[in-house]
Design a protein around this motif. Structure first.
Motif, PDB file in Angstrom:
ATOM      1  N   ALA A  94      32.725  -0.087 -20.762  1.00  0.00           N
ATOM      2  CA  ALA A  94      33.349  -0.038 -22.094  1.00  0.00           C
ATOM      3  C   ALA A  94      34.463  -1.088 -22.120  1.00  0.00           C
ATOM      4  CB  ALA A  94      33.855   1.355 -22.397  1.00  0.00           C
ATOM      5  N   GLY A  95      35.661  -0.757 -21.594  1.00  0.00           N
ATOM      6  CA  GLY A  95      36.690  -1.797 -21.450  1.00  0.00           C
ATOM      7  C   GLY A  95      36.132  -2.953 -20.617  1.00  0.00           C
ATOM      8  N   ALA A  96      35.358  -2.611 -19.575  1.00  0.00           N
ATOM      9  CA  ALA A  96      34.777  -3.656 -18.720  1.00  0.00           C
ATOM     10  C   ALA A  96      33.809  -4.520 -19.515  1.00  0.00           C
ATOM     11  CB  ALA A  96      34.055  -3.021 -17.534  1.00  0.00           C
ATOM     12  N   ALA A  97      33.088  -3.915 -20.456  1.00  0.00           N
ATOM     13  CA  ALA A  97      32.132  -4.675 -21.273  1.00  0.00           C
ATOM     14  C   ALA A  97      32.870  -5.642 -22.194  1.00  0.00           C
ATOM     15  CB  ALA A  97      31.268  -3.720 -22.085  1.00  0.00           C
ATOM     16  N   ILE A  98      33.948  -5.173 -22.812  1.00  0.00           N
ATOM     17  CA  ILE A  98      34.699  -6.036 -23.734  1.00  0.00           C
ATOM     18  C   ILE A  98      35.349  -7.179 -22.940  1.00  0.00           C
ATOM     19  CG2 ILE A  98      36.554  -6.132 -25.472  1.00  0.00           C
ATOM     20  CD1 ILE A  98      34.073  -4.441 -26.290  1.00  0.00           C
ATOM     21  N   ASP A  99      35.915  -6.851 -21.776  1.00  0.00           N
ATOM     22  CA  ASP A  99      36.516  -7.902 -20.930  1.00  0.00           C
ATOM     23  C   ASP A  99      35.486  -8.983 -20.629  1.00  0.00           C
ATOM     24  OD1 ASP A  99      38.812  -6.399 -20.776  1.00  0.00           O
ATOM     25  OD2 ASP A  99      38.415  -5.600 -18.768  1.00  0.00           O
ATOM     26  N   HIS A 100      34.283  -8.551 -20.246  1.00  0.00           N
ATOM     27  CA  HIS A 100      33.228  -9.497 -19.862  1.00  0.00           C
ATOM     28  C   HIS A 100      32.773 -10.314 -21.076  1.00  0.00           C
ATOM     29  CE1 HIS A 100      30.221 -10.874 -17.037  1.00  0.00           C
ATOM     30  NE2 HIS A 100      29.302 -10.729 -17.977  1.00  0.00           N
ATOM     31  N   LEU A 101      32.595  -9.627 -22.179  1.00  0.00           N
ATOM     32  CA  LEU A 101      32.129 -10.270 -23.414  1.00  0.00           C
ATOM     33  C   LEU A 101      33.059 -11.403 -23.844  1.00  0.00           C
ATOM     34  CD1 LEU A 101      30.186  -9.976 -25.997  1.00  0.00           C
ATOM     35  CD2 LEU A 101      32.031  -8.585 -26.963  1.00  0.00           C
ATOM     36  N   VAL A 102      34.349 -11.104 -23.924  1.00  0.00           N
ATOM     37  CA  VAL A 102      35.272 -12.100 -24.482  1.00  0.00           C
ATOM     38  C   VAL A 102      35.479 -13.266 -23.512  1.00  0.00           C
ATOM     39  CG1 VAL A 102      36.392 -10.503 -26.066  1.00  0.00           C
ATOM     40  CG2 VAL A 102      37.358 -10.797 -23.776  1.00  0.00           C
ATOM     41  N   ARG A 103      35.317 -13.020 -22.220  1.00  0.00           N
ATOM     42  CA  ARG A 103      35.490 -14.115 -21.253  1.00  0.00           C
ATOM     43  C   ARG A 103      34.345 -15.119 -21.328  1.00  0.00           C
ATOM     44  NH1 ARG A 103      40.001 -13.582 -18.546  1.00  0.00           N
ATOM     45  NH2 ARG A 103      40.879 -11.461 -18.588  1.00  0.00           N
ATOM     46  N   MET A 104      33.257 -14.784 -22.008  1.00  0.00           N
ATOM     47  CA  MET A 104      32.144 -15.729 -22.132  1.00  0.00           C
ATOM     48  C   MET A 104      32.387 -16.751 -23.250  1.00  0.00           C
ATOM     49  SD  MET A 104      28.716 -13.481 -21.495  1.00  0.00           S
ATOM     50  CE  MET A 104      28.938 -12.199 -22.648  1.00  0.00           C
ATOM     51  N   HIS A 105      33.403 -16.530 -24.087  1.00  0.00           N
ATOM     52  CA  HIS A 105      33.629 -17.380 -25.262  1.00  0.00           C
ATOM     53  C   HIS A 105      34.397 -18.650 -24.872  1.00  0.00           C
ATOM     54  CE1 HIS A 105      35.183 -18.613 -29.193  1.00  0.00           C
ATOM     55  NE2 HIS A 105      34.210 -17.881 -29.716  1.00  0.00           N
ATOM     56  N   PRO A 106      34.088 -19.808 -25.519  1.00  0.00           N
ATOM     57  CA  PRO A 106      34.783 -21.062 -25.156  1.00  0.00           C
ATOM     58  C   PRO A 106      36.307 -20.994 -25.317  1.00  0.00           C
ATOM     59  CG  PRO A 106      32.950 -21.513 -26.668  1.00  0.00           C
ATOM     60  CD  PRO A 106      33.042 -20.027 -26.525  1.00  0.00           C
ATOM     61  N   ALA A 107      36.820 -20.148 -26.197  1.00  0.00           N
ATOM     62  CA  ALA A 107      38.275 -20.093 -26.400  1.00  0.00           C
ATOM     63  C   ALA A 107      38.949 -19.096 -25.446  1.00  0.00           C
ATOM     64  CB  ALA A 107      38.579 -19.710 -27.860  1.00  0.00           C
ATOM     65  N   ALA A 108      38.183 -18.516 -24.507  1.00  0.00           N
ATOM     66  CA  ALA A 108      38.749 -17.460 -23.657  1.00  0.00           C
ATOM     67  C   ALA A 108      39.911 -17.976 -22.798  1.00  0.00           C
ATOM     68  CB  ALA A 108      37.656 -16.853 -22.777  1.00  0.00           C
ATOM     69  N   GLY A 109      39.777 -19.219 -22.261  1.00  0.00           N
ATOM     70  CA  GLY A 109      40.825 -19.760 -21.384  1.00  0.00           C
ATOM     71  C   GLY A 109      42.146 -19.878 -22.130  1.00  0.00           C
ATOM     72  N   GLU A 110      42.063 -20.479 -23.317  1.00  0.00           N
ATOM     73  CA  GLU A 110      43.271 -20.671 -24.150  1.00  0.00           C
ATOM     74  C   GLU A 110      43.888 -19.300 -24.510  1.00  0.00           C
ATOM     75  OE1 GLU A 110      42.214 -22.504 -27.865  1.00  0.00           O
ATOM     76  OE2 GLU A 110      44.218 -22.152 -28.723  1.00  0.00           O
ATOM     77  N   ALA A 111      43.026 -18.375 -24.889  1.00  0.00           N
ATOM     78  CA  ALA A 111      43.524 -17.052 -25.280  1.00  0.00           C
ATOM     79  C   ALA A 111      44.123 -16.315 -24.076  1.00  0.00           C
ATOM     80  CB  ALA A 111      42.388 -16.223 -25.890  1.00  0.00           C
ATOM     81  N   ALA A 112      43.479 -16.431 -22.908  1.00  0.00           N
ATOM     82  CA  ALA A 112      43.975 -15.734 -21.722  1.00  0.00           C
ATOM     83  C   ALA A 112      45.361 -16.248 -21.353  1.00  0.00           C
ATOM     84  CB  ALA A 112      42.998 -15.909 -20.556  1.00  0.00           C
ATOM     85  N   ALA A 113      45.586 -17.575 -21.502  1.00  0.00           N
ATOM     86  CA  ALA A 113      46.900 -18.148 -21.187  1.00  0.00           C
ATOM     87  C   ALA A 113      47.952 -17.577 -22.138  1.00  0.00           C
ATOM     88  CB  ALA A 113      46.837 -19.664 -21.286  1.00  0.00           C
ATOM     89  N   LYS A 114      47.597 -17.472 -23.420  1.00  0.00           N
ATOM     90  CA  LYS A 114      48.555 -16.911 -24.394  1.00  0.00           C
ATOM     91  C   LYS A 114      48.827 -15.441 -24.091  1.00  0.00           C
ATOM     92  CE  LYS A 114      47.414 -20.065 -28.078  1.00  0.00           C
ATOM     93  NZ  LYS A 114      47.742 -20.532 -29.313  1.00  0.00           N
ATOM     94  N   ALA A 115      47.770 -14.717 -23.717  1.00  0.00           N
ATOM     95  CA  ALA A 115      47.933 -13.296 -23.392  1.00  0.00           C
ATOM     96  C   ALA A 115      48.858 -13.151 -22.194  1.00  0.00           C
ATOM     97  CB  ALA A 115      46.570 -12.671 -23.100  1.00  0.00           C
TER      98      ALA A 115
END
Ligand SMILES: Nc1ncnc2c1ncn2[C@@H]1O[C@H](COP(=O)(O)OP(=O)(O)O)[C@@H](O)[C@H]1O
Ligand SMILES: O=C(CO)[C@H](O)[C@H](O)COP(=O)(O)O
Length: 533
Positions: A321-342
Motif C-alpha cells: 500500500a504505502g510501499a506501492a505508492i512509494d514504488h509508483l512515484v519513484r518511476m516518474h521522471p520528476a521523482a528525483g527533483e521531487a525527492a530532493a524537495k521533500a
C-alpha cells in the motif's frame, strides 16, 4: 500517575509511545530497522536488530515524556506478522541463502514460499475455511514448510518459531505464551476450538510439529493483554531502561493494534460491529468484527477473538500500500527533483506529494489532478478480496509529461487505486451481510487528511480518524493498561482510552466520477488477470 508504553514494530521502524491512563500521548520516538532483500522475493530482518531498535525508541520516548521509569506500569507490544527463528538458548538461526544467523526473520512480505502455498491450497485442508478459503504466502505455515524443505538444518535445530510480537514478549519476559491474535491469524490455530489441527500439519508435510505436540510453535495460547510471566525480566529492564517486574501484555499483530486503537473508540459514527479499521502503512489492512462467523472468500478469517475479545474478525487489505505508492512515484521522471524537495522539508516523498496535491485543490480536484491515469497498484499481488499473490500492478493512460504536476497526478491516481481496492473488500463483506458503514483510519499514511478524504471518496464510506496522533501505538498501550490491571478488559480499555475525531464524508459531487473510475479499475484488473492466463 501510572503510564503505559505502547511499542509498535512496523516493516520499516520500531516506535514507542508513552500514554496516560485515558489515552493521551505524552511522547513518542522512532528508530529505523534493517531490511535485507534478495532475488526470489526474499525479505529478511534480524531479531537482535529489532530488539536494539525497540530499546533505543523506548529510552527516547520515556526520556521525552520526563517521567521516571517506574511510572511505566504496563507495556504492550505489536509487530508485523513476520516469522522469527531461534535456536537453543534463544540464539538466532539463519533463514535464507546468505546463511547469516543475524538474518533470522522471514518478513511477512517475503513471498519465497509460493510453491509451498500452492501445494497447501491444493490440499483442500479444513483449516483453509478459516483463512478466507486460500492460504497466503505471507502466513507462517507455508514459510515453515519452505524452511523444512530448503533449510532442514535450521528447521531441525530451531528451538522456537515465533511471530515477531510473540518474540518481543518472550524477549521482555521469558514467557513463551503466544497471543491468540498471532497464532489464529497467521498459523492456522483454531481459536474457536482452542486447538491446533494436527491433521493439517501432517497432510502438508509438517507432521514433525505435531509429533512434538506443537512445543516449538506454541502450547500456551493467551488473549492479547494477558499479563505475562513475572513482567519484565531484570535483563530486559536493563535493556529498556525500565523497572524489573513491570507488567508486560501478550501482544498483537501491528495492524490489529491499529484496529484495537480505533474500532472501540468513543464517538457517534458506527459501532464496533459496523466499523472497519483501515490500517495504512507499508501494507494496508482492513479489519471488521462480527458476532457470528462470516465466511468471505478471499478475505482472511473468520478468526475468533483475534482482535476484539469474543468477536470474530475478517481481515483483508493490500500487501503493498504505502510501499506501492512509494514504488509508483519513484518511476516518474520528476521523482528525483521531487525527492530532493521533500528531503529539504524533511518529508518522505509520498508525504510531500500529498501536500502538493492538497495545495493544488486536494481531493475535490481529483478529476483534474489524476486526469486519465488509472492505477491498479498490486505490485505485490492482491491480498483481498481475490487472494491472488500472483497479481501485478497495471497503469493506464500515461503520456510524455515529465512535470511535477504530472507526478502529483500519478500519486493521486495511485492512492485512488488503493481506495478502489478497499471498495472491493467492502463490497465483498456487504455481500456476506457484514454491515460495515464506517472506516476508522490509522497507520503512517492514514495520517494525511488528503489520503483520508480520497479513501472516503473512492469507497463511498464515512472515514473517521482517532483523536490520537498515534492510534497504532495507542492500541498497544491499551494492552499494557489491561495487563497492569487499569482496565478489566480490552473492550473497556478501548472505550476508556480512545475517541473518534475528524470525520471525512464522501464528496457527493464526485460519486459518479469515482463510480466510473472504479469500473475502469476493475476492467484493468481483469485485463491483467486475462493477460497472465
Ligand atoms: N501521505 C502519504 N501518502 C501515501 N503514503 C504515505 C504517506 N505518508 C506515509 N506514507 C507511506 O506509509 C508507509 C509508512 O507507514 P507506517 O505506518 O509509518 O509504516 P510501517 O509499515 O513501518 O508500520 C510508507 O510506505 C510511507 O511512504
Ligand atoms: O499482514 C499484516 C497484518 O496481518 C501486515 O500487513 C503486516 O504485519 C505488515 O504491517 P505494516 O504494513 O504496518 O508494516
Amino acid at each position: 500517575m501510572p503510564h503505559y508504553l505502547g511499542i509498535d514494530v512496523g516493516t520499516g521502524s520500531a516506535r514507542a509511545g508513552v500514554f496516560d491512563q485515558v489515552g493521551n500521548l505524552l511522547a513518542s520516538a522512532k528508530q529505523d530497522i534493517e531490511v535485507w532483500r534478495e532475488p526470489g522475493d526474499i525479505v529478511e530482518q534480524s531479531s537482535n536488530d529489532i530488539w536494539r531498535a525497540v530499546c533505543i525508541a523506548t529510552r527516547a520516548a520515556v526520556a521525552q515524556a520526563e517521567i521516571a521509569p517506574e511510572a511505566i506500569a504496563g507495556i504492550g507490544f505489536d509487530a508485523t506478522c513476520s516469522l522469527v527463528v531461534l535456536g537453543e538458548g534463544g540464539v538466532p538461526l539463519p533463514v535464507g541463502p546468505s546463511n547469516n544467523p543475524e538474518r533470522n526473520i522471514i518478513v511477512w512480505m517475503d513471498h519465497r514460499a509460493m510453491e509451498q502455498t500452492r501445494r497447501i491450497n491444493r490440499s483442500g485442508a479444513a483449516v483453509l475455511s478459516y483463512v478466507g478459503g486460500v492460504i497466503s504466502p505471507e502466513m507462517e505455515t507455508p514459510k515453515l514448510l519452505w524452511l523444512a524443505e530448503n533449510m532442514p538444518a535450521t528447521f531441525n535445530a530451531a528451538w522456537q518459531f515465533l511471530d515477531l510480537a510473540d518474540f518481543l514478549t518472550w524477549r521482555a519476559t521469558g514467557s513463551l505464551a503466544r497471543s491468540i491474535c498471532t497464532v489464529t491469524c497467521k498459523w492456522t490455530y483454531l481459536a474457536h476450538e482452542s486447538r491446533w489441527d494436527e491433521t493439517y500439519f501432517r497432510d502438508i508435510g509438517l507432521g514433525a510439529l505435531g509429533d512434538e505436540a506443537f512445543a516449538r510453535i506454541g502450547t500456551e495460547i493467551v488473549p492479547a493483554g494477558a499479563s505475562l510471566g513475572g513482567g519484565l525480566t531484570a535483563q530486559a529492564a536493563t535493556d529498556l531502561g525500565l523497572a524489573p517486574g513491570t507488567a508486560v501484555a501478550a501482544g498483537l499483530i501491528d495492524a490489529h493494534a491499529g484496529g484495537v486503537g480505533t474500532v472501540g473508540a468513543r464517538g457517534d459514527f458506527g459501532s464496533v460491529l459496523s466499523r472497519m479499521a483501515y490500517v495504512f502503512g507499508t501494507s494496508a489492512c482492513t479489519l471488521s468484527s462480527t458476532a457470528e462467523p462470516a465466511f468471505v472468500d478471499g478475505v482472511w478469517g473468520p478468526y475468533f477473538s483475534a482482535m476484539v475479545p469474543g468477536l470474530w474478525l475478517n481481515e483483508g487489505g493490500q500487501s503493498a500500500a504505502g510501499a506501492a505508492i512509494d514504488h509508483l512515484v519513484r518511476m516518474h521522471p520528476a521523482a528525483g527533483e521531487a525527492a530532493a524537495k521533500a528531503q529539504a522539508e524533511e518529508l518522505s516523498l509520498s508525504a510531500w506529494l500529498s501536500l502538493q496535491a492538497q495545495s493544488r485543490g486536494g481531493a475535490a480536484a481529483t478529476p483534474a489532478l489524476a486526469g486519465d491515469i488509472h492505477v491498479v497498484p498490486e505490485f505485490l499481488g492482491n491480498r483481498a478480496p481475490f487472494a491472488d499473490p500472483d497479481a501485478r500492478a497495471l497503469i493506464a493512460g500515461l503520456d510524455l509529461d515529465t512535470s511535477l504536476d504530472s507526478l502529483v497526478g500519478l500519486y493521486v491516481a495511485g492512492v485512488c487505486g488503493l481506495g478502489y481496492g478497499a471498495r472491493q473488500i467492502v463490497r465483498a463483506e456487504h455481500d456476506k451481510s457484514i454491515p460495515v458503514d464506517t472506516i476508522v483510519v490509522s497507520g503512517g499514511a492514514g495520517q494525511s487528511p488528503l489520503v483520508r478524504q480520497l479513501l472516503a471518496d473512492t469507497t463511498g464510506m464515512v472515514v473517521v480518524a482517532s483523536t490520537s496522533p498515534e492510534p497504532v501505538l495507542l492500541g498497544s498501550a491499551m494492552l499494557g493498561a489491561v495487563a497492569a490491571g487499569a482496565y478489566k478488559d480490552l473492550v473497556t480499555a478501548m472505550a476508556g482510552m480512545s475517541e473518534l475525531g475528524e470525520i471525512y464524508h464522501p464528496d457527493a459531487s464526485l460519486a459518479g466520477w469515482h463510480a466510473k473510475r472504479f469500473a475502469a479499475f476493475e476492467l484493468l484488473q481483469q485485463a491483467g488477470k486475462a493477460i497472465r492466463g
